[in-house]
Motif scaffolding. Structure first.
Motif, short mmCIF file in Angstrom:
data_model
loop_
_atom_site.label_atom_id
_atom_site.label_comp_id
_atom_site.label_asym_id
_atom_site.label_seq_id
_atom_site.Cartn_x
_atom_site.Cartn_y
_atom_site.Cartn_z
N GLY A 184 0.98 -1.20 -0.07
CA GLY A 184 0.14 0.03 -0.24
C GLY A 184 0.84 1.11 -0.03
O GLY A 184 2.04 1.19 0.17
N THR A 185 0.34 2.27 -0.38
CA THR A 185 1.10 3.61 -0.72
C THR A 185 0.16 4.82 0.31
O THR A 185 -0.86 4.77 0.54
N GLY A 186 0.81 5.88 0.29
CA GLY A 186 0.19 7.16 0.77
C GLY A 186 1.33 8.30 0.66
O GLY A 186 2.38 8.17 0.44
N ALA A 187 0.71 9.47 0.68
CA ALA A 187 1.65 10.85 0.67
C ALA A 187 0.80 11.81 1.18
O ALA A 187 -0.23 11.87 1.07
N TYR A 220 -10.94 6.44 1.21
CA TYR A 220 -11.23 4.75 1.01
C TYR A 220 -10.03 4.03 1.85
O TYR A 220 -9.06 4.47 1.65
N ALA A 221 -10.31 3.05 2.55
CA ALA A 221 -9.43 2.21 3.02
C ALA A 221 -9.49 0.67 2.50
O ALA A 221 -10.86 0.31 2.82
N THR A 222 -8.62 0.11 2.37
CA THR A 222 -8.50 -1.35 1.93
C THR A 222 -7.89 -1.79 3.31
O THR A 222 -7.10 -1.55 3.56
N PRO A 241 -2.36 5.90 4.83
CA PRO A 241 -2.64 4.68 5.46
C PRO A 241 -2.31 4.60 7.14
O PRO A 241 -0.94 5.07 7.32
N ALA A 242 -2.98 4.49 8.05
CA ALA A 242 -2.61 4.15 9.33
C ALA A 242 -2.68 2.93 9.68
O ALA A 242 -3.31 1.94 8.73
N ASN A 243 -2.84 2.55 10.97
CA ASN A 243 -3.07 1.33 11.64
C ASN A 243 -4.69 0.82 11.19
O ASN A 243 -4.61 -0.34 10.52
N GLU A 244 -5.52 1.24 11.70
CA GLU A 244 -6.82 0.75 11.43
C GLU A 244 -7.55 1.87 10.71
O GLU A 244 -8.86 1.91 10.63
N THR A 245 -7.16 2.94 9.94
CA THR A 245 -7.77 4.02 9.45
C THR A 245 -6.94 4.17 8.26
O THR A 245 -5.75 3.96 8.00
N ALA A 246 -7.57 5.06 7.32
CA ALA A 246 -6.99 5.90 6.26
C ALA A 246 -7.63 7.14 6.39
O ALA A 246 -8.73 7.34 6.85
N MET A 247 -6.94 8.54 5.80
CA MET A 247 -7.31 9.59 5.91
C MET A 247 -6.90 10.28 4.59
O MET A 247 -5.91 9.92 4.05
N ALA A 248 -7.80 11.35 4.13
CA ALA A 248 -7.42 12.19 3.00
C ALA A 248 -8.03 13.60 3.32
O ALA A 248 -8.80 13.77 4.20
N LEU A 254 -4.69 -1.57 4.67
CA LEU A 254 -3.70 -1.84 3.78
C LEU A 254 -3.06 -0.89 3.03
O LEU A 254 -2.13 -0.76 2.81
N SER A 255 -4.22 0.08 2.50
CA SER A 255 -3.70 1.24 1.69
C SER A 255 -4.93 2.09 1.66
O SER A 255 -5.88 2.16 2.34
N ALA A 256 -4.71 3.37 1.01
CA ALA A 256 -5.66 4.54 1.18
C ALA A 256 -5.93 5.02 -0.09
O ALA A 256 -5.17 4.89 -1.11
N GLY A 257 -7.12 5.55 -0.38
CA GLY A 257 -7.52 5.95 -1.54
C GLY A 257 -8.47 7.44 -1.38
O GLY A 257 -8.74 7.44 -0.26
N PHE A 258 -8.94 7.85 -2.40
CA PHE A 258 -9.65 9.37 -2.12
C PHE A 258 -10.31 9.59 -3.29
O PHE A 258 -10.11 9.14 -4.68
N SER A 259 -11.33 10.39 -3.38
CA SER A 259 -12.10 11.19 -4.52
C SER A 259 -12.56 12.41 -3.57
O SER A 259 -12.76 12.64 -2.72
N ILE A 260 -12.58 13.36 -4.78
CA ILE A 260 -13.15 14.78 -4.30
C ILE A 260 -14.16 15.07 -5.06
O ILE A 260 -14.12 15.82 -6.15
#
Length: 266
Positions: free
Chosen positions: A51-54, A260-262, A236-243, A216-222
């Motif tokens: 998974g990825t994030g930035a 989105y959090a996978t 992506p964090a432990n039990e969450t994802a944020m955008a 596992l990974s994070a996603g998003f839409s606006i």
């Protein structure tokens, strides 16, 4: 500010004996200055990227675009580009990699658009019967005039959408999309999402994995971005994802952020 609207979207894979052992999150930051820059992070020895994030820190809100987040087998690199208006304030870009030693074969595939028309949309699926763990993207030739407004995962693929900024962009550019895939579905593989309120101000949202599962990974839409907002983080964090997104120009248009959090059972 992160303002949440109640909502929970779930799509679940079928039973699997596979899990995601050895999951860890690693991150690294670039130098802190006012110029376009990138950074790369590597997984610990023997682990693979799933998974990825930035995220962008500093500068002026909406003045820097996350131009690319590229996964390989064991690294993730990210690059930030200032918008044409730019900023004299220093800023950093941080890249995130979720690493693990999943059972079975994993692989990363990619696909690129043509150079025109603009804007661009591209959906990329894993091979038939395989499962999506994470994703990434790359803008080539956009030069801070275009931002990604959608990186939406499903169980088997990812879709990416771009928007030119409010001033438009006449030049050609390419969009490349990356999918991190697995032949075996991790146990409890699931995609969840959370949407912020709709308003015309900077905002974000947090998606929570169900109890007992980790991101596992994070996603998003606006939705409603219309070239007037810029994504500044998806993490992506432990039990969450944020955008989180910032306005690029002052607008009375209402827009929201969907995270989105996978998720899967560790």
């Amino acid at each position: 500010m992160i303002a949440l609207v109640t909502g929970f979207v779930t799509v679940t894979a079928g039973p699997s004996s596979a899990d995601v052992p050895g999951r860890v999150i690693v991150a690294d930051s670039s130098e802190n200055d006012s110029r376009d820059k990138g950074v790369e992070v590597a997984c610990p020895s023997g682990k693979r990227v799933i998974g990825t994030g930035a995220d962008i820190s500093g500068g002026v809100g909406g003045s820097v675009i996350i131009d690319q987040v590229i996964p390989t087998v064991d690294t993730v690199s990210a690059y930030g580009v200032e918008t044409p208006d730019g900023t004299e304030a220093p800023w950093t870009i941080r890249v995130w990699a979720v690493c693990a030693s999943p059972h079975g074969t994993t692989y990363t595939r990619s696909q690129s658009t043509t150079s025109h028309p603009n804007p661009k949309f591209l959906a990329l699926s894993c091979h038939p019967g395989d499962w999506l763990l994470g994703s990434g993207y790359q803008l080539e030739g956009a030069r801070g005039n275009v931002s990604v407004t959608e990186l939406v995962p499903t169980l088997t693929g990812v879709s990416v959408d771009t928007k030119e900024n409010h001033r438009g962009y006449a030049a050609d550019y390419y969009l490349r999309v990356f999918a991190i895939c697995a032949e075996d579905a991790p146990a409890g593989l699931q995609v969840v999402s959370e949407e912020s309120e709709e308003s015309s101000e900077d905002k974000g949202s947090v998606a929570f994995c169900p109890s007992g599962k980790q991101a596992l990974s994070a996603g998003f839409s606006i939705p409603g971005a219309a070239g007037e907002t810029v994504l500044t983080n998806f993490i992506p964090a432990n039990e969450t994802a944020m955008a989180y997104a910032n306005e690029l120009s002052v607008t009375g248009r209402d827009w929201s952020v969907i995270t989105y959090a996978t998720c899967a059972t560790e």
